[in-house]
Design a protein around this motif. Structure first.
Motif, PDB file in Angstrom:
ATOM      1  N   ALA A 131      -2.130  -3.878  10.128  1.00 44.83           N
ATOM      2  CA  ALA A 131      -2.830  -5.110   9.748  1.00 44.83           C
ATOM      3  C   ALA A 131      -3.533  -4.919   8.419  1.00 44.83           C
ATOM      4  CB  ALA A 131      -3.836  -5.496  10.831  1.00 44.83           C
ATOM      5  N   ARG A 132      -3.504  -5.951   7.594  1.00 48.85           N
ATOM      6  CA  ARG A 132      -4.152  -5.920   6.283  1.00 48.85           C
ATOM      7  C   ARG A 132      -5.492  -6.632   6.354  1.00 48.85           C
ATOM      8  NH1 ARG A 132       1.332  -6.986   4.940  1.00 48.85           N
ATOM      9  NH2 ARG A 132       2.278  -5.280   3.731  1.00 48.85           N
ATOM     10  N   GLY A 143      -2.523  -5.024  -6.739  1.00 52.97           N
ATOM     11  CA  GLY A 143      -1.956  -4.579  -7.990  1.00 52.97           C
ATOM     12  C   GLY A 143      -2.850  -3.664  -8.788  1.00 52.97           C
ATOM     13  N   VAL A 144      -3.956  -3.215  -8.206  1.00 51.66           N
ATOM     14  CA  VAL A 144      -4.891  -2.308  -8.888  1.00 51.66           C
ATOM     15  C   VAL A 144      -4.797  -0.912  -8.289  1.00 51.66           C
ATOM     16  CG1 VAL A 144      -7.312  -1.865  -9.420  1.00 51.66           C
ATOM     17  CG2 VAL A 144      -6.427  -4.203  -9.488  1.00 51.66           C
ATOM     18  N   TYR A 145      -4.929  -0.805  -6.979  1.00 48.16           N
ATOM     19  CA  TYR A 145      -4.868   0.487  -6.298  1.00 48.16           C
ATOM     20  C   TYR A 145      -3.444   0.728  -5.804  1.00 48.16           C
ATOM     21  CZ  TYR A 145      -9.959   0.149  -6.198  1.00 48.16           C
ATOM     22  OH  TYR A 145     -11.273   0.028  -6.547  1.00 48.16           O
ATOM     23  N   PRO A 146      -2.879   1.883  -6.074  1.00 46.10           N
ATOM     24  CA  PRO A 146      -1.560   2.203  -5.516  1.00 46.10           C
ATOM     25  C   PRO A 146      -1.621   2.228  -3.985  1.00 46.10           C
ATOM     26  CG  PRO A 146      -2.154   3.738  -7.268  1.00 46.10           C
ATOM     27  CD  PRO A 146      -3.380   2.947  -6.952  1.00 46.10           C
ATOM     28  N   PRO A 147      -0.551   1.853  -3.306  1.00 49.52           N
ATOM     29  CA  PRO A 147      -0.582   1.844  -1.843  1.00 49.52           C
ATOM     30  C   PRO A 147      -0.597   3.256  -1.276  1.00 49.52           C
ATOM     31  CG  PRO A 147       1.611   1.320  -2.645  1.00 49.52           C
ATOM     32  CD  PRO A 147       0.731   1.372  -3.842  1.00 49.52           C
ATOM     33  N   ASP A 195     -20.671  -0.036  -3.454  1.00 48.82           N
ATOM     34  CA  ASP A 195     -21.482  -1.012  -4.172  1.00 48.82           C
ATOM     35  C   ASP A 195     -21.255  -2.394  -3.572  1.00 48.82           C
ATOM     36  OD1 ASP A 195     -23.115  -1.363  -6.871  1.00 48.82           O
ATOM     37  OD2 ASP A 195     -21.716  -3.032  -6.718  1.00 48.82           O
ATOM     38  N   ARG A 196     -22.300  -3.209  -3.581  1.00 47.46           N
ATOM     39  CA  ARG A 196     -22.219  -4.520  -2.938  1.00 47.46           C
ATOM     40  C   ARG A 196     -21.258  -5.471  -3.633  1.00 47.46           C
ATOM     41  NH1 ARG A 196     -27.445  -4.214  -4.766  1.00 47.46           N
ATOM     42  NH2 ARG A 196     -28.152  -4.105  -2.612  1.00 47.46           N
ATOM     43  N   ASP A 197     -20.891  -5.200  -4.876  1.00 51.63           N
ATOM     44  CA  ASP A 197     -19.987  -6.078  -5.607  1.00 51.63           C
ATOM     45  C   ASP A 197     -18.543  -5.599  -5.576  1.00 51.63           C
ATOM     46  OD1 ASP A 197     -22.095  -7.727  -6.345  1.00 51.63           O
ATOM     47  OD2 ASP A 197     -22.536  -6.563  -8.147  1.00 51.63           O
ATOM     48  N   GLN A 198     -18.253  -4.560  -4.818  1.00 49.11           N
ATOM     49  CA  GLN A 198     -16.906  -4.013  -4.782  1.00 49.11           C
ATOM     50  C   GLN A 198     -16.172  -4.468  -3.525  1.00 49.11           C
ATOM     51  OE1 GLN A 198     -14.810  -1.768  -6.744  1.00 49.11           O
ATOM     52  NE2 GLN A 198     -16.171  -2.716  -8.248  1.00 49.11           N
ATOM     53  N   ALA A 199     -14.867  -4.676  -3.676  1.00 48.47           N
ATOM     54  CA  ALA A 199     -13.995  -5.025  -2.555  1.00 48.47           C
ATOM     55  C   ALA A 199     -12.637  -4.391  -2.802  1.00 48.47           C
ATOM     56  CB  ALA A 199     -13.859  -6.533  -2.409  1.00 48.47           C
ATOM     57  N   ILE A 200     -11.978  -3.982  -1.736  1.00 46.69           N
ATOM     58  CA  ILE A 200     -10.689  -3.304  -1.865  1.00 46.69           C
ATOM     59  C   ILE A 200      -9.785  -3.730  -0.709  1.00 46.69           C
ATOM     60  CG2 ILE A 200     -11.680  -1.288  -0.708  1.00 46.69           C
ATOM     61  CD1 ILE A 200      -9.656   0.424  -2.204  1.00 46.69           C
ATOM     62  N   PRO A 201      -8.547  -4.149  -0.979  1.00 48.07           N
ATOM     63  CA  PRO A 201      -7.609  -4.471   0.108  1.00 48.07           C
ATOM     64  C   PRO A 201      -7.181  -3.195   0.827  1.00 48.07           C
ATOM     65  CG  PRO A 201      -6.952  -5.503  -1.964  1.00 48.07           C
ATOM     66  CD  PRO A 201      -8.005  -4.504  -2.296  1.00 48.07           C
ATOM     67  N   VAL A 202      -7.203  -3.229   2.138  1.00 51.02           N
ATOM     68  CA  VAL A 202      -6.892  -2.045   2.937  1.00 51.02           C
ATOM     69  C   VAL A 202      -5.833  -2.394   3.976  1.00 51.02           C
ATOM     70  CG1 VAL A 202      -9.140  -0.980   2.607  1.00 51.02           C
ATOM     71  CG2 VAL A 202      -8.797  -2.548   4.513  1.00 51.02           C
ATOM     72  N   LEU A 203      -5.249  -1.342   4.518  1.00 51.47           N
ATOM     73  CA  LEU A 203      -4.213  -1.443   5.540  1.00 51.47           C
ATOM     74  C   LEU A 203      -4.572  -0.516   6.683  1.00 51.47           C
ATOM     75  CD1 LEU A 203      -1.289  -2.343   6.440  1.00 51.47           C
ATOM     76  CD2 LEU A 203      -0.501  -0.268   5.293  1.00 51.47           C
ATOM     77  N   ASN A 204      -4.567  -1.050   7.897  1.00 50.49           N
ATOM     78  CA  ASN A 204      -4.805  -0.238   9.086  1.00 50.49           C
ATOM     79  C   ASN A 204      -3.526   0.523   9.403  1.00 50.49           C
ATOM     80  OD1 ASN A 204      -5.291   0.775  11.703  1.00 50.49           O
ATOM     81  ND2 ASN A 204      -6.737  -0.873  12.120  1.00 50.49           N
ATOM     82  N   LEU A 250      -7.722   4.711  10.706  1.00 50.82           N
ATOM     83  CA  LEU A 250      -7.678   5.096   9.298  1.00 50.82           C
ATOM     84  C   LEU A 250      -7.252   3.909   8.459  1.00 50.82           C
ATOM     85  CD1 LEU A 250      -7.797   7.274   7.067  1.00 50.82           C
ATOM     86  CD2 LEU A 250      -5.395   7.781   7.594  1.00 50.82           C
ATOM     87  N   LEU A 251      -7.973   3.668   7.374  1.00 52.84           N
ATOM     88  CA  LEU A 251      -7.681   2.577   6.456  1.00 52.84           C
ATOM     89  C   LEU A 251      -7.218   3.161   5.134  1.00 52.84           C
ATOM     90  CD1 LEU A 251     -10.779   0.271   7.115  1.00 52.84           C
ATOM     91  CD2 LEU A 251      -8.567   0.263   8.278  1.00 52.84           C
ATOM     92  N   THR A 252      -6.105   2.649   4.632  1.00 47.74           N
ATOM     93  CA  THR A 252      -5.580   3.063   3.337  1.00 47.74           C
ATOM     94  C   THR A 252      -5.416   1.839   2.448  1.00 47.74           C
ATOM     95  OG1 THR A 252      -3.277   2.859   4.061  1.00 47.74           O
ATOM     96  CG2 THR A 252      -4.353   4.983   4.391  1.00 47.74           C
ATOM     97  N   THR A 253      -5.172   2.066   1.174  1.00 50.88           N
ATOM     98  CA  THR A 253      -4.957   0.953   0.259  1.00 50.88           C
ATOM     99  C   THR A 253      -3.628   0.271   0.580  1.00 50.88           C
ATOM    100  OG1 THR A 253      -4.018   2.533  -1.321  1.00 50.88           O
ATOM    101  CG2 THR A 253      -6.333   1.941  -1.602  1.00 50.88           C
ATOM    102  N   SER A 254      -3.649  -1.054   0.552  1.00 52.38           N
ATOM    103  CA  SER A 254      -2.435  -1.811   0.834  1.00 52.38           C
ATOM    104  C   SER A 254      -1.582  -2.032  -0.402  1.00 52.38           C
ATOM    105  CB  SER A 254      -2.800  -3.166   1.447  1.00 52.38           C
ATOM    106  OG  SER A 254      -3.570  -3.944   0.526  1.00 52.38           O
ATOM    107  N   GLY A 255      -2.180  -1.986  -1.592  1.00 55.79           N
ATOM    108  CA  GLY A 255      -1.430  -2.192  -2.819  1.00 55.79           C
ATOM    109  C   GLY A 255      -1.163  -3.638  -3.157  1.00 55.79           C
TER     110      GLY A 255
END
Length: 326
Positions: free
Chosen positions: A199-200, A239-243, A185-194, A231-236
């Motif tokens: 790199a975050r 404080g919303v998505y577990p790493p 969705d265009r209003d969604q954003a999520i922190p990721v980790l390479n 591959l991109l994973t959640t960085s955590g």
């Protein structure tokens, strides 16, 4: 001439029937009449039914060899596929056994190192299963509705994952249902980790990236070490998505000389269009939040915005006030 030798057949002049052209016209008219009568009045349905009933045993007998041959080939093909599937399952089980042993060893080493360094233990994230019922009716958003709501303990902001990766986040909760906004969705954003470089970054939803939607890494420098297939994973960090949850894989990197930032498109790993069963993770535990801000002392709560000169705590007048003297 004896009577038995007389030729009593009709002369050839009278034996001539209709000409071939007349037969063609007659049969053509008859066929046309029967077709029209069958199409409009169904006059041949009883005859067709009777013929089909009479010919059914013959058709059944004629089809038996074909069906027998098809059943035999199908059995052999199924047996071969089953054997191949069994071999593949055994191979995967062997690989997973090795990976499980390695993971257990790494988990023990990680626990020992964390205990040695006096680090906080990792928090387990509780989760509950849910089923996707249908897509939301809003055509301008990418949302799905799941069959768990407030009664089941679902809270707004809870992450939602499927068997392959992060699917989205709960944005609206009803008593028996909940709406999940997908990552694309265009209003969604999520922190990721390479995973390759460490790199975050932040991935933003891009519904128009592909047919099913995708993600885009924005504000990434043009010289950043990002390659297709990363591959991109959640960085955590949010404080919303577990790493460590898989999010997406980089599919295209575009670097332009006239732009400071590179355009990076990613394909989400979760099934954005075909997910049926998902897991709703609990929101972060309170201990993940930072320490509470210290409350101001009681004496400072009633202090005037501006004090007169000489009334401060370090002045003589302030000392007399503290002692209760005028």
């Amino acid at each position: 001439m004896p009577p038995g030798t007389l030729d009593r057949a009709a002369p050839s002049l009278f034996r001539h029937g209709p000409s071939p052209r007349a037969r063609l016209v007659l049969y053509g008219a008859l066929a046309l009449f029967l077709m029209v009568a069958d199409a409009r009045f169904r006059v041949t349905d009883p005859l067709r039914t009777a013929v089909a009933t009479v010919l059914y045993p013959l058709q059944w007998l004629a089809l038996q060899p074909v069906q027998l041959a098809g059943s035999g080939l199908g059995y052999l093909k199924t047996l071969q596929q089953t054997q191949q599937g069994l071999d593949e399952a055994e191979r995967r089980m062997a690989q997973m056994a090795v990976q499980t042993a390695l993971a257990e060893e790494l988990a023990r080493e990680n626990a020992q190192l964390r205990e040695l360094l006096a680090l906080r233990a990792r928090l387990e994230t509780p989760a509950q299963a849910a089923q996707v019922l249908y897509d939301a009716a809003d055509p301008y958003t990418r949302r799905v509705v799941i069959d768990q709501g407030q009664v089941a303990g679902v809270e707004p902001g809870a992450p939602v994952v499927d068997a392959l990766g992060v699917l989205g986040q709960v944005t609206r909760v009803h008593p028996l249902l909940a709406e999940v906004t997908l990552l694309v969705d265009r209003d969604q954003a999520i922190p990721v980790l390479n995973v390759r470089t460490g790199a975050r970054s932040v991935a933003y939803g891009d519904p128009a990236a592909t047919q099913g939607g995708g993600l885009e890494l924005r504000f990434t420098p043009g010289n950043a070490d990002v390659q297709e297939g990363d591959l991109l994973t959640t960085s955590g960090l949010d404080g919303v998505y577990p790493p460590g949850l898989p999010v997406a894989r980089v599919t295209r990197v575009e670097r332009r000389a006239d732009s400071t930032f590179a355009r990076i498109w990613c394909e989400p790993l979760a099934r954005m269009d075909g997910a049926r069963h998902v897991m709703v993770l609990k929101p972060p535990a309170p201990e993940l939040a930072g320490p509470p801000a210290p409350e101001p002392p009681a004496s400072a709560q009633g202090r005037r915005p501006r004090e007169r000169a000489g009334d401060g705590p370090g002045s003589a007048r302030g000392a007399r006030k503290a002692e209760g003297r005028p």
